[in-house]
Design an enzyme around this catalytic site. Sequence first.
Site, PDB file in Angstrom:
ATOM      1  N   GLN A 210       0.570  -1.092  -0.533  1.00  0.00           N
ATOM      2  CA  GLN A 210       0.092   0.107   0.341  1.00  0.00           C
ATOM      3  C   GLN A 210       0.769   1.363  -0.125  1.00  0.00           C
ATOM      4  OE1 GLN A 210      -2.737  -2.186   3.794  1.00  0.00           O
ATOM      5  NE2 GLN A 210      -3.535  -0.317   3.193  1.00  0.00           N
ATOM      6  N   PHE A 241      -5.901  -3.503   3.324  1.00  0.00           N
ATOM      7  CA  PHE A 241      -6.346  -3.358   4.167  1.00  0.00           C
ATOM      8  C   PHE A 241      -5.605  -3.107   6.072  1.00  0.00           C
ATOM      9  CE2 PHE A 241      -8.474  -7.366   2.740  1.00  0.00           C
ATOM     10  CZ  PHE A 241     -10.077  -7.191   2.594  1.00  0.00           C
ATOM     11  N   GLU A 245       0.565  -2.001   4.781  1.00  0.00           N
ATOM     12  CA  GLU A 245       0.986  -0.336   5.124  1.00  0.00           C
ATOM     13  C   GLU A 245       2.659  -0.255   5.365  1.00  0.00           C
ATOM     14  OE1 GLU A 245      -0.360   3.768   7.514  1.00  0.00           O
ATOM     15  OE2 GLU A 245      -1.397   2.083   7.054  1.00  0.00           O
ATOM     16  N   ARG A 323      -5.314   7.526  17.322  1.00  0.00           N
ATOM     17  CA  ARG A 323      -6.900   7.629  16.428  1.00  0.00           C
ATOM     18  C   ARG A 323      -7.688   6.445  17.013  1.00  0.00           C
ATOM     19  NH1 ARG A 323      -9.215   8.308  11.448  1.00  0.00           N
ATOM     20  NH2 ARG A 323      -7.487   9.300  10.336  1.00  0.00           N
ATOM     21  N   ARG A 355      -7.645  -1.719   8.857  1.00  0.00           N
ATOM     22  CA  ARG A 355      -8.875  -1.174   7.947  1.00  0.00           C
ATOM     23  C   ARG A 355      -9.105  -0.551   9.471  1.00  0.00           C
ATOM     24  NH1 ARG A 355     -13.194  -3.766   4.646  1.00  0.00           N
ATOM     25  NH2 ARG A 355     -14.010  -1.528   3.478  1.00  0.00           N
ATOM     26  N   GLU A 725     -12.956   3.363   5.482  1.00  0.00           N
ATOM     27  CA  GLU A 725     -13.084   2.561   6.602  1.00  0.00           C
ATOM     28  C   GLU A 725     -13.772   2.869   7.351  1.00  0.00           C
ATOM     29  OE1 GLU A 725      -8.198   3.511   7.701  1.00  0.00           O
ATOM     30  OE2 GLU A 725      -9.274   4.873   6.985  1.00  0.00           O
TER      31      GLU A 725
END
Length: 775
Positions: A210, A241, A245, A323, A355, A725
């Site tokens: 990703q 997902f 990353e 987050r 995700r 997401e």
Amino acid sequence: MNAPTKPADAEALRHVRQPLPHDSGLKHVQGSAQYIDDIREPDGTLHVAIGQSPKARGRLLSLDVSSVRAVPGVVAVLTVADVPGKNDVSPAFGDDPLFVESDIGFVGQAVFAVVATSRDIARRAVKLAVMEIESEKPSITVEDALERGETVLPDYAFGRGDANAAIAVAPRNLEGQFHVGGQEHFYLEGQVALAVPGEDGDVYVYSSTQHPSEVQHVVARVLNIPDAYVTCETRRMGGGFGGKESQATQWAVTAALAAQVTGRPCKLRLDRDDDFILTGKRHDFRCDWKVGFDQEGCIQGYSVEHLARCGYSADLSGGVVDRAMFHSDNAYWMPAVHVGSKRLKTNTVSNTAFRGFGGPQGMLAIEHVMDQIAWATGRDPLDVRYANFYTRDGNLTPFGMEVEEIDTLHGLVRTLERTTDYRVRREEIAAFNASSPIMKRGLALTPVKFGISFTLTHLNQAGALVHVYQDGSVHLNHGGTEMGQGLYIKVAQVVAEEFGISMDQVRITATTTAKVPNTSPTAASSGSDLNGMAARIAAGAIKRRMISHAADAYGVPEEQIEFRDDRVFIGNESISFPELARKCIQARVQLSEASHYSTPKITWNREKATGRPFFYFAYGAACSEVIIDTLTGENRLLRADILHDVGKSLNPAIDIGQIEGGFVQGMGWLTTEELVFNRDGRLLTHAPSTYKIPVSSDVPADFRVALYPNANREETIYRSKAVGEPPIMLANSVFCALADAVHSLDPSKPVPLDAPATPEAILRACEALRGRPMG
């Protein structure tokens, strides 16, 4: 399931807001879509396998690979001694070695790699290594890490007012612990990379990632060569997902190092079991919470500590746990609030992006608390949620950002309540449960408010490269990656719309660092927002130059020139788009543009906990009805209704698919997917035989998905909103419905149900309410 229909406001648009099929959809069905393992291997390609640590914690005293080197077909054995640059594949903190130097952090950690003429030879050869390890007792759980006091990053907190004081003086208060499990990504295509050496030290890396720019940078760092010597290409992934990353990087680096050492193309594809063992998961959390409220269920004070099990290195835990904190409020106003966190170090594989990126964990915790308040006050859980919704008078998040779309939040949830006949079904379910001693039904309607943007501000940028050729065909490239989510088709729709040409004239090309540099990962639901806008800027710049030339050539004001239906209307004349392209080339007009876009308005000062970390919020709500067998814990989702806000959808077909898929993936996280490590740190659920993701029969027969009619008030691409997401968190309604069903056994007691609500967990909760807790 709902079939997407053409939006009423899309009449003036030819491509954007139309339910066009995925650009690779037909190839997916035919099996002709090319993934990295499908690329024809260059002559002489070698294959790489990873030699893994059998221990979770300790020191590597010696490594004997003489028997490995003696295997016929083994070309090289790579260890830390073969790394010419920095032995680090971490995204930021320098704590994630390519190969173990001394300290061992988890079972399966890469100690060495075997490069052989076949994959089978390499996989067999790695088993012949002899390791001498001075092992220690590992830390596996949150509690283990707390006892040792080990963290991967410092603690962090923010809030407003004195939460503990507000809780103490509130008419009612509760406290508890809530455990939220992790989740395996289980992408269909496992981690894979192919590295091809070039001349003068160059290397070309095909990676299922990703984040091609990070692969490029880390390959260069480890190989001790400039970034410009490395090209990373990604045409598509078979799912990501978040698991690709940061954690696709190690395998790309290993393949590139093998290519550099041997001078031959090298390929590394992880076996599914190895993929489970070697790659990180969704972070599991222990949430310690306290809440004060009145008899109506209105929160007066809330305090939560998110204790995250991060694994052996930091990876992306800083952003993930931040987050989770940002979404600890979900849709609810809290006058006094404290949100704290710990990033705990354990001897398990380093957890990573997944995700939702921490948002689901923070959001599920507050939904659990909302149910606890409802059970304590005897009110309907939906009414308690309404009582705490953000309003015009209470619209600041715990981190101080204003919630502007109050009307969207309230209107969406009220609409879903009405269209699902929530109140009537509540009464029907109560009657059913009163007459059914064993089978119990549950119902829950939960909201979603999810912030859109990378919380690391500098990642909110994108680039695109657009060429118009003299035959009118268009070459499109940008920094976003396609993992099945439909990003490529959405951006192509934007470019085709800008030029007024048919979709088949826009050629979608593979993401590559050689064309668009320094890109951000395709993550944080921002792929379309960032890359769509960058591509539109590039196409718009070319279009303006074409208009300027046409205006001069035909003596017509620029405002009288229009691009549509594959033609260019110039005053009272029209010519084809290819004809104007040819005229521009003959007039030496530049028909190529590299563009850049950065998200406006966002700022975040983490030290002061002030600013606006999100460009906007996306909203949604889901109503789920379940049935459970209270003697076995078996359960089924009977019906799910979803109403989701995607702004003015770029592609309703793609967006509805993302909502359906996200909901089912979230349901799996909360009901069937359970990660189990033993006390030695070995992952026991390391294959489909021991780890259960949802299958088609788990999707409810009655599944209704609709898009909420709305427009993004911010200037996003065609006023759309992100969709990748937020749908994960719609599945909170399934967990809450299961808890509601268990609660009907004894409405005087709270439900001791943690996530995932597996049949075993549901049975334990049922037995606890019956007064006979299981051991």
